[in-house]
Design a protein around this motif. Structure first.
Motif, PDB file in Angstrom:
ATOM      1  N   GLY A 193      -6.091  -9.419  -6.354  1.00 25.44           N
ATOM      2  CA  GLY A 193      -6.485  -8.630  -4.941  1.00 25.44           C
ATOM      3  C   GLY A 193      -4.953  -8.121  -4.577  1.00 25.44           C
ATOM      4  N   PHE A 194      -3.789  -8.937  -4.719  1.00 24.19           N
ATOM      5  CA  PHE A 194      -2.569  -8.362  -4.438  1.00 24.19           C
ATOM      6  C   PHE A 194      -2.379  -6.975  -4.996  1.00 24.19           C
ATOM      7  CE2 PHE A 194       2.202  -8.018  -4.449  1.00 24.19           C
ATOM      8  CZ  PHE A 194       2.318  -8.466  -3.116  1.00 24.19           C
ATOM      9  N   VAL A 195      -2.364  -6.860  -6.211  1.00 21.25           N
ATOM     10  CA  VAL A 195      -2.183  -5.390  -6.773  1.00 21.25           C
ATOM     11  C   VAL A 195      -3.087  -4.549  -6.836  1.00 21.25           C
ATOM     12  CG1 VAL A 195      -0.467  -6.921  -8.472  1.00 21.25           C
ATOM     13  CG2 VAL A 195      -2.822  -6.075  -9.350  1.00 21.25           C
ATOM     14  N   SER A 196      -4.606  -4.693  -6.494  1.00 25.19           N
ATOM     15  CA  SER A 196      -5.416  -3.729  -6.356  1.00 25.19           C
ATOM     16  C   SER A 196      -5.135  -2.861  -5.457  1.00 25.19           C
ATOM     17  CB  SER A 196      -6.617  -4.666  -6.106  1.00 25.19           C
ATOM     18  OG  SER A 196      -7.971  -3.780  -5.758  1.00 25.19           O
ATOM     19  N   PRO A 197      -4.476  -2.852  -4.410  1.00 31.31           N
ATOM     20  CA  PRO A 197      -4.310  -1.667  -3.306  1.00 31.31           C
ATOM     21  C   PRO A 197      -3.402  -0.617  -4.356  1.00 31.31           C
ATOM     22  CG  PRO A 197      -4.375  -3.590  -2.175  1.00 31.31           C
ATOM     23  CD  PRO A 197      -4.229  -3.895  -3.634  1.00 31.31           C
ATOM     24  N   LEU A 198      -2.705  -0.934  -5.111  1.00 24.15           N
ATOM     25  CA  LEU A 198      -1.522  -0.102  -5.880  1.00 24.15           C
ATOM     26  C   LEU A 198      -2.416   0.920  -6.556  1.00 24.15           C
ATOM     27  CD1 LEU A 198       0.949  -2.450  -7.199  1.00 24.15           C
ATOM     28  CD2 LEU A 198       0.986  -0.948  -4.829  1.00 24.15           C
ATOM     29  N   PHE A 199      -3.579   0.829  -7.009  1.00 22.73           N
ATOM     30  CA  PHE A 199      -4.372   1.494  -7.936  1.00 22.73           C
ATOM     31  C   PHE A 199      -5.243   2.648  -7.106  1.00 22.73           C
ATOM     32  CE2 PHE A 199      -3.175  -2.046 -10.297  1.00 22.73           C
ATOM     33  CZ  PHE A 199      -3.079  -1.819 -11.637  1.00 22.73           C
ATOM     34  N   ASP A 200      -5.037   2.721  -5.800  1.00 26.84           N
ATOM     35  CA  ASP A 200      -5.942   3.630  -4.947  1.00 26.84           C
ATOM     36  C   ASP A 200      -4.937   4.650  -5.061  1.00 26.84           C
ATOM     37  OD1 ASP A 200      -7.565   1.524  -4.424  1.00 26.84           O
ATOM     38  OD2 ASP A 200      -7.056   1.175  -2.275  1.00 26.84           O
ATOM     39  N   TYR A 201      -3.674   4.824  -5.341  1.00 25.15           N
ATOM     40  CA  TYR A 201      -2.792   5.816  -5.419  1.00 25.15           C
ATOM     41  C   TYR A 201      -2.867   6.568  -6.754  1.00 25.15           C
ATOM     42  CZ  TYR A 201       1.456   8.853  -4.969  1.00 25.15           C
ATOM     43  OH  TYR A 201       2.353   9.940  -4.983  1.00 25.15           O
ATOM     44  N   ARG A 202      -3.310   7.816  -7.072  1.00 26.43           N
ATOM     45  CA  ARG A 202      -3.655   8.599  -8.312  1.00 26.43           C
ATOM     46  C   ARG A 202      -2.347   8.556  -9.125  1.00 26.43           C
ATOM     47  NH1 ARG A 202      -8.468  10.986  -8.705  1.00 26.43           N
ATOM     48  NH2 ARG A 202      -7.675  12.734 -10.297  1.00 26.43           N
ATOM     49  N   TYR A 254       0.909  -1.132  -0.034  1.00 22.99           N
ATOM     50  CA  TYR A 254       0.168   0.056   0.165  1.00 22.99           C
ATOM     51  C   TYR A 254       1.135   1.246   0.036  1.00 22.99           C
ATOM     52  CZ  TYR A 254      -4.625   2.293   0.435  1.00 22.99           C
ATOM     53  OH  TYR A 254      -5.596   2.872   0.210  1.00 22.99           O
ATOM     54  N   PHE A 255       0.284   2.396  -0.746  1.00 24.37           N
ATOM     55  CA  PHE A 255       0.905   3.482  -0.603  1.00 24.37           C
ATOM     56  C   PHE A 255       0.413   4.140   0.624  1.00 24.37           C
ATOM     57  CE2 PHE A 255       1.538   2.524  -5.027  1.00 24.37           C
ATOM     58  CZ  PHE A 255       2.612   3.130  -5.179  1.00 24.37           C
ATOM     59  N   PHE A 256       1.606   4.725   1.281  1.00 26.93           N
ATOM     60  CA  PHE A 256       1.374   5.764   2.586  1.00 26.93           C
ATOM     61  C   PHE A 256       2.146   6.947   2.601  1.00 26.93           C
ATOM     62  CE2 PHE A 256       0.346   1.458   4.513  1.00 26.93           C
ATOM     63  CZ  PHE A 256      -0.985   1.753   4.908  1.00 26.93           C
ATOM     64  N   PHE A 257       1.519   8.216   3.041  1.00 29.80           N
ATOM     65  CA  PHE A 257       2.050   9.404   3.079  1.00 29.80           C
ATOM     66  C   PHE A 257       1.827  10.117   4.215  1.00 29.80           C
ATOM     67  CE2 PHE A 257       1.411   8.446  -1.368  1.00 29.80           C
ATOM     68  CZ  PHE A 257       2.526   8.575  -1.968  1.00 29.80           C
ATOM     69  N   GLY A 258       2.537  10.198   5.198  1.00 26.84           N
ATOM     70  CA  GLY A 258       2.402  10.866   6.488  1.00 26.84           C
ATOM     71  C   GLY A 258       1.986   9.793   7.595  1.00 26.84           C
TER      72      GLY A 258
END
Length: 490
Positions: free
Chosen positions: A193-202, A134-138
């Motif tokens: 399912g594994f790669v899907s969260p990557l696409f939440d980051y614009r 997952y991508f996290f910022f802050g």
């Protein structure tokens, strides 16, 4: 007349009748083959001679040693040899018009997708034996021990190999690894399912989409119809964007790409959600679909349900809901992606009763003569996915693919690529190669490739006006291709 002379004359007449009848049968069959109505120009015939010399050499080598015939070999083992094939190199140059069946999170080549995991802000964690990204910022937002992927890589030289294994179906022994269709589908859906969260980051979604357009454009594909949905996304400031904003990102990225590539015709989205849901959830899907289409009518092409057909709900479960909107939208249903007879394949019946515009896969269609009749009568496009059907264990040897029957009988087929990210393919050329070499007759020629290119637009969701323009563009690309081949090979 002596008996002997009479017998000789009778035998001669019978032989003459045999050869005449044989030639008539062959001629009748050839007249039904996909592309048989096309008349090649003088220059096209010269190009055809070049192509057929390449095809005959490769085909006949395979006939003498079947173990070397690439469409009969699993793609994980044949890919490297395909890339050395002169027929494949020829097909890469062919204007292929449009790609009409691929899924939004599995369209990019694996190499390019994997390289995007080096983006800033991507974290990974081992969540009780399940690795997540997952991508996290802050700061992170749950109890998992998230670490930057750059830290994982610095501390573990084998991390990239591990991450690769989570993002691809490719293995050394696909037959032994994936024992049956349910096993390979389980892994396949796990990768989604594994790669899907990557696409939440614009930013990831933008860069991914842009590279998808670039790869297909480089493969001489100028228009895409993509299966996908739109969820919430966020940026590096943790600003949340709704589904309509995500749809706008697709439009903005497409426009950005077309500024640099003005001959690229664009994209449309077939709104697609899981078929393994309740009727209440289906109501939500349908409501969301109409909201999206109202906001972005030029982007949204229609509606589909996706996922493994054998383990998902059949179309008949949602028949009342879908029939109620059939006159308000276009359907592009996955149907017949199965080896079963009298079970999952009945989705084919339901798809045509619901007035589907195209059928995705249609692998079981030859078991249903009435569906075949309606497909021709209503001119319903059939989306054939050779590599997908082989990798996902519907057919091992692509000479036995249902597409051979459909091509031989001139059905309205298009060749598509499904999910190239997860089996190491790229663009359309690999699937076109497998279809041309494995699913057409030995003397199947340039006319088939030309018809496939035109079909990709004729069976698209483009408006009449846009279709006329796209055909004009394709005609120009085709003429340029003919000249390029003549300059290259002569």
């Amino acid at each position: 007349m002596t008996p002997l002379l009479f017998l000789i004359l009778l035998t001669h007449t019978a032989l003459a009748d045999f050869w005449d009848d044989r030639n008539t049968l062959l001629s009748n069959e050839a007249s039904q083959l996909l592309g048989s109505s096309i008349q090649l120009t003088e220059d096209e015939q010269k190009v055809n001679d070049i192509l057929m010399n390449l095809k005959f050499q490769e085909y006949d080598e395979g006939f003498l040693d079947p173990s070397k015939f690439l469409p009969s070999i699993h793609f994980f083992h044949s890919k490297a040899a395909i890339e050395q094939s002169e027929v494949f190199k020829f097909i890469q140059k062919v204007p292929k018009g449009a790609s009409l069946h691929s899924h939004s999170s599995a369209m990019l080549s694996f190499e390019a997708l994997f390289n995007l995991t080096y983006m800033e802000g991507l974290y990974g964690c081992d969540d009780n034996g399940t690795f997540r990204l997952y991508f996290f910022f802050g700061g992170v937002n749950d109890d998992c021990e998230w670490r930057l992927l750059s830290d994982w890589r610095n501390e573990d030289s084998g991390f990239d190999e591990f991450l690769t294994s989570k993002m691809t179906l490719v293995v050394d022994d696909p037959v032994g690894t994936y024992g049956d269709i349910n096993a390979v589908w389980s892994t396949f859906q796990g990768i989604f399912g594994f790669v899907s969260p990557l696409f939440d980051y614009r930013q990831f979604l933008h860069d991914y989409l842009y590279q998808v357009l670039q790869e297909f454009n480089d493969d001489n594909v100028k228009y895409l119809e993509i299966r996908g949905g739109f969820g919430e996304t966020f940026d590096s400031n943790n600003t949340i964007y709704g589904p309509l904003d995500t749809a706008q990102l697709y439009i903005d990225t497409q426009q950005e790409f077309r500024q640099q590539n003005p001959d690229f015709a664009g994209i449309r989205i077939i709104y697609s959600k899981s078929r393994r849901v309740s009727t209440d959830t289906m109501d939500t899907y349908i409501s969301n679909y109409f909201d999206l289409r109202a906001a972005q009518p030029d982007l949204i092409a229609g509606f589909d349900l996706v996922g493994q057909e054998d383990l998902g709900e059949p179309l008949s479960v949602f028949a009342d809901q879908l029939a109620a909107i059939a006159n308000q939208t276009k359907f592009f249903f996955h149907a017949g992606e199965t080896n079963w007879y009298g079970a999952t394949d009945l989705n084919l019946i339901d798809a045509i009763l619901l007035n589907t515009s195209r059928i995705g896969h249609a692998f079981a269609i030859t078991k249903h003569p009435e569906v075949l009749r309606v497909v021709k009568e209503k001119n319903i496009g059939l989306e054939l996915n050779p590599l997908s059907n082989q990798v996902l264990k519907l057919v091992d040897d692509l000479r036995n693919h249902v597409g051979a029957y459909l091509i031989a009988n001139g059905y309205p087929v298009v060749i598509t690529c499904d999910d190239p990210s997860f089996w190491g393919s790229k663009g359309l050329s690999y699937d076109w190669y497998m279809a041309f070499m494995g699913m057409t007759p030995r003397d199947g020629d340039l006319r088939i490739l030309k018809q496939l290119a035109w079909n990709s637009l004729l069976y698209s969701s483009l408006s009449e006006e846009d279709l006329v323009y796209a055909i004009e563009l394709l005609t120009g690309w085709w003429d340029d291709f003919i000249h390029e081949i003549l300059e290259t090979y002569q």
